[in-house]
Design a protein around this motif. Sequence first.
Motif, PDB file in Angstrom:
ATOM      1  N   ALA A   1     -25.000 -10.282 -28.753  1.00 50.64           N
ATOM      2  CA  ALA A   1     -24.516  -8.919 -28.469  1.00 50.64           C
ATOM      3  C   ALA A   1     -23.943  -8.844 -27.068  1.00 50.64           C
ATOM      4  O   ALA A   1     -22.913  -8.196 -26.823  1.00 50.64           O
ATOM      5  CB  ALA A   1     -25.656  -7.918 -28.652  1.00 50.64           C
ATOM      6  N   ARG A   2     -24.605  -9.513 -26.087  1.00 47.44           N
ATOM      7  CA  ARG A   2     -24.114  -9.475 -24.719  1.00 47.44           C
ATOM      8  C   ARG A   2     -22.780 -10.187 -24.602  1.00 47.44           C
ATOM      9  O   ARG A   2     -21.851  -9.692 -23.941  1.00 47.44           O
ATOM     10  CB  ARG A   2     -25.147 -10.139 -23.805  1.00 47.44           C
ATOM     11  N   GLN A   3     -22.682 -11.364 -25.260  1.00 46.23           N
ATOM     12  CA  GLN A   3     -21.429 -12.137 -25.145  1.00 46.23           C
ATOM     13  C   GLN A   3     -20.252 -11.434 -25.821  1.00 46.23           C
ATOM     14  O   GLN A   3     -19.123 -11.468 -25.316  1.00 46.23           O
ATOM     15  CB  GLN A   3     -21.620 -13.535 -25.749  1.00 46.23           C
ATOM     16  N   LEU A   4     -20.511 -10.806 -26.973  1.00 48.39           N
ATOM     17  CA  LEU A   4     -19.412 -10.181 -27.720  1.00 48.39           C
ATOM     18  C   LEU A   4     -19.227  -8.696 -27.388  1.00 48.39           C
ATOM     19  O   LEU A   4     -18.302  -8.059 -27.921  1.00 48.39           O
ATOM     20  CB  LEU A   4     -19.644 -10.347 -29.229  1.00 48.39           C
ATOM     21  N   ASN A   5     -20.181  -8.188 -26.564  1.00 54.49           N
ATOM     22  CA  ASN A   5     -20.097  -6.790 -26.132  1.00 54.49           C
ATOM     23  C   ASN A   5     -20.106  -5.824 -27.322  1.00 54.49           C
ATOM     24  O   ASN A   5     -19.291  -4.907 -27.438  1.00 54.49           O
ATOM     25  CB  ASN A   5     -18.827  -6.576 -25.290  1.00 54.49           C
ATOM     26  N   ILE A   6     -21.090  -6.056 -28.224  1.00 52.40           N
ATOM     27  CA  ILE A   6     -21.290  -5.155 -29.363  1.00 52.40           C
ATOM     28  C   ILE A   6     -22.788  -4.885 -29.471  1.00 52.40           C
ATOM     29  O   ILE A   6     -23.611  -5.683 -29.010  1.00 52.40           O
ATOM     30  CB  ILE A   6     -20.763  -5.754 -30.678  1.00 52.40           C
ATOM     31  N   PRO A   7     -23.205  -3.769 -30.095  1.00 52.67           N
ATOM     32  CA  PRO A   7     -24.636  -3.412 -30.172  1.00 52.67           C
ATOM     33  C   PRO A   7     -25.435  -4.450 -30.959  1.00 52.67           C
ATOM     34  O   PRO A   7     -24.941  -5.008 -31.953  1.00 52.67           O
ATOM     35  CB  PRO A   7     -24.635  -2.068 -30.887  1.00 52.67           C
TER      36      PRO A   7
END
Length: 595
Positions: free
Chosen positions: A37-43
């Motif tokens: 989630a952090r790497q792809l910037n999604i919940p």
Amino acid sequence: MEELTDDLNNELNKIDINVKRQAQIKYWNGFKIAEIARQLNIPQSTISSWKEREKWDDIAPIGRVEATLETRLCILIMKEPKSGSDFKEIDLLQRQMERVARIKKYSNGGGNETDLNPKIKNRNKGERKTADKNPITQEQEELLINGLLETMFPYQRVWHDAGLKHRIRNILKSRQIGATYFFALESFVDALKTGRNQIFISASKKQALQFRSYIIDYAKRVADVELKGETIVLPNSAELIFLGTNSKTAQSYHGNLYFDEIFWVPRFEEIRKVASAMASQKQYRQTYFSTPSTLAHSAYPFWSGKRFNRGRPKAQQGVFDISHDFLKYGRVGPDNQWRQIVNIYDAENGGCNLFDIHDLKLEYSADEFEQLFMCQFIDDNESVFKFAMLQRCQVDSLEIWRDFNPLYLRPFGNREVWLGYDPAYTGDRAALAIIAPPRVEGGTFRVLHYQTFHGMDFAQQAERIRHYCDSYNVSRIGIDMTGLGTGVYQIVKTFRPDAVGYQYNPDLKNRMVLKAFDVISKGRMEWDSLGNDIPASFMSIKKQLTASGKQTTYFADRSEEASHGDIAWAIMQTLINEPFEGTSTVNQSFMEIYS
């Protein structure tokens, strides 16, 4: 569905990848959901929802590989412009996708082994190709061809060059100068280069197989090639065929002919007609080579040119010069044969360093040296034992002696043998003979083994006798104890008290020669055709008067400078173990002629 498609297109336009697929691949690579989630910037909740709904954990490994391939393939398809390496990778990925599909079908139980390897469908169709028995790579073939002349002596190179120019070579040679070895290798290389068959004939099958042994050893040593088969078949279908002189099927072959030791082969003219027919086509060549035997041998007219002139009008007869001076460097005769004489001095001058000629002259009598090493024929008119009579004793032991194998620890099992020994004196040879006596009255004697020794003291000679007593069931031992021979006899008596010593005198030698003549003339003696030393030794025995001039005896030119007849005397020391059968027509004739 339309909303999902719009989202996917938007994401591909932004970052050129499907975010869900990228999240899925990262998850299968071991990343935690929080890190993804952090790497792809999604919940995180979005990724967890995808994982549960699409059951990422239940997808088999092959499915994960398929998804990874599909993702990469989609990226490359959407990429513009594409490079040459992109198109190569697209082709590779598509082939891998096909492979994955076959594995999935096989894994799901709906396929078989042909899904994994489609070529299996055709492996049993059509004619099956037999694998080469003796595979040889191009690199190995080059090594074998190039290695032929590297270690050859100059006179062997002359033979090789003559074979390229002349269809028939006829060589009279000294003993042990490497003729069989060279022609074995020459024929092998010719078979590799031309695909021609090579046919080998010698006085016995055992001797013919010596060619095979040389070829196999050369192939292994030079190019690490393992050759197999009694008849060696090469990858180009050339055959190396090894025959004895008693072969009944020789006429069914064709190829280059190599005929070894022609002057020691019984029925030479009869065999030559069959053998030469195998090489009658102009593409094949014939090679004959031998040490000399006697002027009476049936091969002598073939060598001397008398056979060529036989039956021709005098005006059409050729003039043949078969002297050493004329043939030393090789000449073509009126019959179109290329002839050469190579004696031991020719070989030495040609680079052969395998001999000490001075020692050989001490080991052999003048007559024997002339025959074996100087290419001189024997005139057996003065000999007690004629060559024609001795030649009938030659057999192909490999073919007919089924109860004897010299490679075994006990070559003759527990069968009875007799041993005869002619000791060495200063400067001459010792000779040992092992004879199988007849199993029935009037049966055949067989010379199973003979050997000569040089430069051994009495203890060493006695030890050699002990060695053969351990290998054979020796029931009788006879030793010449004349003069210094008593030294060997006394030592042998310590471990074989039954050994018999013979003190040579005219009466004893008369009995020995008479008995041997009786046995041989009746066809009751056999030895292997490879044993050319045996007839040569018997032919050396001649008659002479004793010092008183009143009695006939027999001799073989024994002195400190020379020895001769040693093998014959060793054999005769065993034959006298059999009692005389009384006066017969044969031995009565013998006594009338030689007394």
